[in-house]
Design a protein around this motif. Structure first.
Motif, PDB file in Angstrom:
ATOM      1  N   ARG A   1       0.831  -1.203   0.000  1.00 36.17           N
ATOM      2  CA  ARG A   1       0.000   0.000   0.000  1.00 36.17           C
ATOM      3  C   ARG A   1       0.871   1.261   0.000  1.00 36.17           C
ATOM      4  N   ALA A   2       1.964   1.226   0.737  1.00 35.08           N
ATOM      5  CA  ALA A   2       2.878   2.369   0.761  1.00 35.08           C
ATOM      6  C   ALA A   2       3.459   2.613  -0.627  1.00 35.08           C
ATOM      7  N   ARG A   3       3.823   1.542  -1.313  1.00 35.11           N
ATOM      8  CA  ARG A   3       4.376   1.702  -2.658  1.00 35.11           C
ATOM      9  C   ARG A   3       3.320   2.229  -3.629  1.00 35.11           C
ATOM     10  N   ALA A   4       2.085   1.808  -3.468  1.00 34.96           N
ATOM     11  CA  ALA A   4       1.017   2.321  -4.335  1.00 34.96           C
ATOM     12  C   ALA A   4       0.841   3.821  -4.134  1.00 34.96           C
ATOM     13  N   THR A   5       0.869   4.258  -2.890  1.00 29.04           N
ATOM     14  CA  THR A   5       0.781   5.699  -2.612  1.00 29.04           C
ATOM     15  C   THR A   5       1.968   6.436  -3.216  1.00 29.04           C
ATOM     16  N   ALA A   6       3.151   5.862  -3.075  1.00 28.19           N
ATOM     17  CA  ALA A   6       4.360   6.477  -3.612  1.00 28.19           C
ATOM     18  C   ALA A   6       4.302   6.574  -5.135  1.00 28.19           C
ATOM     19  N   ARG A   7       3.870   5.504  -5.779  1.00 24.10           N
ATOM     20  CA  ARG A   7       3.808   5.517  -7.251  1.00 24.10           C
ATOM     21  C   ARG A   7       2.829   6.567  -7.764  1.00 24.10           C
ATOM     22  N   ALA A   8       1.700   6.683  -7.103  1.00 28.52           N
ATOM     23  CA  ALA A   8       0.700   7.652  -7.554  1.00 28.52           C
ATOM     24  C   ALA A   8       1.269   9.069  -7.523  1.00 28.52           C
ATOM     25  N   TYR A   9       2.120   9.353  -6.555  1.00 26.03           N
ATOM     26  CA  TYR A   9       2.709  10.684  -6.446  1.00 26.03           C
ATOM     27  C   TYR A   9       3.909  10.852  -7.366  1.00 26.03           C
ATOM     28  N   LEU A  10       4.741   9.817  -7.435  1.00 24.97           N
ATOM     29  CA  LEU A  10       5.981   9.917  -8.195  1.00 24.97           C
ATOM     30  C   LEU A  10       5.735  10.030  -9.692  1.00 24.97           C
ATOM     31  N   SER A  11       4.629   9.494 -10.176  1.00 22.61           N
ATOM     32  CA  SER A  11       4.381   9.477 -11.618  1.00 22.61           C
ATOM     33  C   SER A  11       4.435  10.882 -12.221  1.00 22.61           C
ATOM     34  N   PHE A  12       3.974  11.881 -11.493  1.00 18.33           N
ATOM     35  CA  PHE A  12       4.036  13.260 -11.986  1.00 18.33           C
ATOM     36  C   PHE A  12       5.479  13.682 -12.254  1.00 18.33           C
ATOM     37  N   TYR A  13       6.375  13.383 -11.339  1.00 17.48           N
ATOM     38  CA  TYR A  13       7.759  13.818 -11.457  1.00 17.48           C
ATOM     39  C   TYR A  13       8.521  13.045 -12.529  1.00 17.48           C
ATOM     40  N   LEU A  14       8.096  11.828 -12.805  1.00 21.14           N
ATOM     41  CA  LEU A  14       8.791  11.029 -13.805  1.00 21.14           C
ATOM     42  C   LEU A  14       8.483  11.485 -15.227  1.00 21.14           C
ATOM     43  N   ALA A  15       7.606  12.464 -15.376  1.00 19.03           N
ATOM     44  CA  ALA A  15       7.360  13.079 -16.677  1.00 19.03           C
ATOM     45  C   ALA A  15       8.212  14.327 -16.890  1.00 19.03           C
ATOM     46  N   LEU A  16       9.069  14.663 -15.917  1.00 18.10           N
ATOM     47  CA  LEU A  16       9.868  15.888 -15.974  1.00 18.10           C
ATOM     48  C   LEU A  16      11.338  15.529 -16.227  1.00 18.10           C
ATOM     49  N   PRO A  17      11.890  15.920 -17.369  1.00 12.22           N
ATOM     50  CA  PRO A  17      13.247  15.494 -17.739  1.00 12.22           C
ATOM     51  C   PRO A  17      14.332  15.895 -16.751  1.00 12.22           C
ATOM     52  N   ASN A  18      14.200  17.034 -16.080  1.00  9.53           N
ATOM     53  CA  ASN A  18      15.241  17.416 -15.121  1.00  9.53           C
ATOM     54  C   ASN A  18      15.447  16.331 -14.072  1.00  9.53           C
ATOM     55  N   TYR A  19      14.349  15.727 -13.629  1.00  9.08           N
ATOM     56  CA  TYR A  19      14.457  14.673 -12.617  1.00  9.08           C
ATOM     57  C   TYR A  19      14.916  13.351 -13.211  1.00  9.08           C
ATOM     58  N   THR A  20      14.325  12.957 -14.329  1.00  9.48           N
ATOM     59  CA  THR A  20      14.724  11.662 -14.897  1.00  9.48           C
ATOM     60  C   THR A  20      16.170  11.693 -15.385  1.00  9.48           C
ATOM     61  N   ASN A  21      16.613  12.826 -15.915  1.00  6.85           N
ATOM     62  CA  ASN A  21      18.015  12.915 -16.323  1.00  6.85           C
ATOM     63  C   ASN A  21      18.947  12.771 -15.131  1.00  6.85           C
ATOM     64  N   ASN A  22      18.578  13.390 -14.018  1.00 12.71           N
ATOM     65  CA  ASN A  22      19.402  13.252 -12.819  1.00 12.71           C
ATOM     66  C   ASN A  22      19.391  11.818 -12.309  1.00 12.71           C
ATOM     67  N   LEU A  23      18.223  11.177 -12.351  1.00 15.16           N
ATOM     68  CA  LEU A  23      18.147   9.785 -11.904  1.00 15.16           C
ATOM     69  C   LEU A  23      18.950   8.870 -12.814  1.00 15.16           C
ATOM     70  N   ARG A  24      18.991   9.166 -14.105  1.00 19.83           N
ATOM     71  CA  ARG A  24      19.840   8.389 -15.006  1.00 19.83           C
ATOM     72  C   ARG A  24      21.311   8.525 -14.623  1.00 19.83           C
ATOM     73  N   ARG A  25      21.722   9.726 -14.243  1.00 17.12           N
ATOM     74  CA  ARG A  25      23.108   9.913 -13.794  1.00 17.12           C
ATOM     75  C   ARG A  25      23.417   9.068 -12.570  1.00 17.12           C
ATOM     76  N   LEU A  26      22.377   8.745 -11.814  1.00 17.29           N
ATOM     77  CA  LEU A  26      22.544   7.937 -10.600  1.00 17.29           C
ATOM     78  C   LEU A  26      22.413   6.442 -10.878  1.00 17.29           C
ATOM     79  N   GLY A  27      22.220   6.071 -12.155  1.00  9.94           N
ATOM     80  CA  GLY A  27      22.215   4.656 -12.519  1.00  9.94           C
ATOM     81  C   GLY A  27      20.861   4.054 -12.826  1.00  9.94           C
ATOM     82  N   PHE A  28      19.797   4.863 -12.814  1.00  8.19           N
ATOM     83  CA  PHE A  28      18.468   4.335 -13.138  1.00  8.19           C
ATOM     84  C   PHE A  28      18.247   4.396 -14.650  1.00  8.19           C
ATOM     85  N   GLU A  29      17.336   3.547 -15.123  1.00 12.66           N
ATOM     86  CA  GLU A  29      17.101   3.406 -16.556  1.00 12.66           C
ATOM     87  C   GLU A  29      15.626   3.604 -16.867  1.00 12.66           C
ATOM     88  N   ASP A  30      15.305   3.615 -18.169  1.00 15.97           N
ATOM     89  CA  ASP A  30      13.925   3.865 -18.591  1.00 15.97           C
ATOM     90  C   ASP A  30      12.941   2.910 -17.938  1.00 15.97           C
TER      91      ASP A  30
END
Length: 305
Positions: free
Chosen positions: A205-234
């Motif tokens: 349930r905690a992860r479901a709440t987190a995903r619902a909120y995080l989805s907005f930020y994952l549409a913003l390149p400034n954040y996803t580009n930074n996360l890619r620098r940290l080793g995350f992928e598409d």
């Protein structure tokens, strides 16, 4: 659990003003009179609980800090963050001076370049930020560099945070990023990352709440580009975020789990940690019981009266 007072000493006067643990909220920045009353009550409670700083999220202006400052006497109030595209620097500098004169210097100016999706004026963010800082310095009543922080993610903006501001206020980052940011900033600048918290011991349930909120930020390149620098992928950005990503950028679980997760950021070099309690409606909810639970877990030592 022990108080955070035994942790590494503050690196700069601003760090002492921020305190070790603060609250970040997009629900407490409203200039609407009714919501302003709720903000005032919540800020007074945060001060009583022993938090050092209230960070006002969701792109506030300086005026949105007034209800929280009016209702408190010790709490630092900071913008997390003002978008430089939305507010003219001369007006921001004048308001900064006014609120700090009225409230004993307890306001800290957090600035950021926001995102291309949020403003049609978005251009060359690093150059735009340096121009904005130049204007703050040239204002009739300049904003002291030591009383402003920048929403910095990459190396250039982090260096600017050390050279032209009191430090950095990174959003949506991992402990690994905090360690990298500390190395970029050096020892003289404040590092005050935000950490999203879902205070729920039911992990699915905690992860479901987190995903619902995080989805907005994952549409913003400034954040996803930074996360890619940290080793995350598409694959980590699909469907609101992989478990690996959620576990890296959230504290999920009970108060003990949140406390343990926070220690990773502090050990990595954070001077201050801004906790954002994520609920099903975090832009409107003011979860005072959760703030009380976390204050106790962190041993903040609230004040009565």
């Amino acid at each position: 659990m022990n108080s955070e007072s035994a942790e590494r000493p503050a690196r700069a006067p601003l760090a002492a003003d921020l305190g070790r643990i603060g609250i970040w909220s997009g629900a407490l920045n409203s200039s609407d009179q009714a919501r302003g009353g709720e903000t005032a009550e919540a800020a007074a409670e945060l001060e009583r609980l022993g938090y050092g700083t209230l960070w006002l999220g969701a792109s506030p202006g300086v005026a949105q800090a007034r209800p929280a400052l009016d209702s408190t006497s010790r709490l630092t109030v900071a913008t997390g963050i003002i978008s430089i595209w939305d507010y003219e620097p001369a007006a921001v500098a004048a308001e900064f001076a006014e609120v700090n004169e009225a409230h004993g210097g307890r306001f800290v100016l957090g600035l950021g370049v926001s995102h291309g999706a949020a403003t049609p004026r978005y251009r060359r963010p690093y150059s735009a930020m340096t121009d904005y800082l130049d204007a703050l310095d040239a204002a009739e009543r300049p904003v002291p560099p030591a009383r402003r922080v920048l929403a910095a993610l990459g190396p250039r903006m982090l260096k600017l945070s050390a050279d032209r501001a009191g430090g950095a206020h990174p959003y949506l980052v991992t402990p690994g990023h905090t360690a990298q940011a500390r190395a970029e900033l050096g020892d003289g600048a404040v590092l005050a990352p935000e950490l999203k918290v879902v205070l729920d011991e039911d992990l699915p349930r905690a992860r479901a709440t987190a995903r619902a909120y995080l989805s907005f930020y994952l549409a913003l390149p400034n954040y996803t580009n930074n996360l890619r620098r940290l080793g995350f992928e598409d694959d980590d950005f699909r469907d609101g975020g992989s478990d690996r990503l959620l576990d890296a950028v959230f504290a999920l679980g009970g108060a003990d789990a949140v406390h343990a997760r926070a220690q990773e950021y502090l050990a990595a070099g954070a001077d201050h940690l801004a906790l954002q309690v994520v609920t099903e409606d975090p832009l409107h909810d003011i979860p005072l019981p959760a703030y009380g639970t976390l204050a106790a877990a962190f041993g903040l030592g609230g004040h009565d009266g």
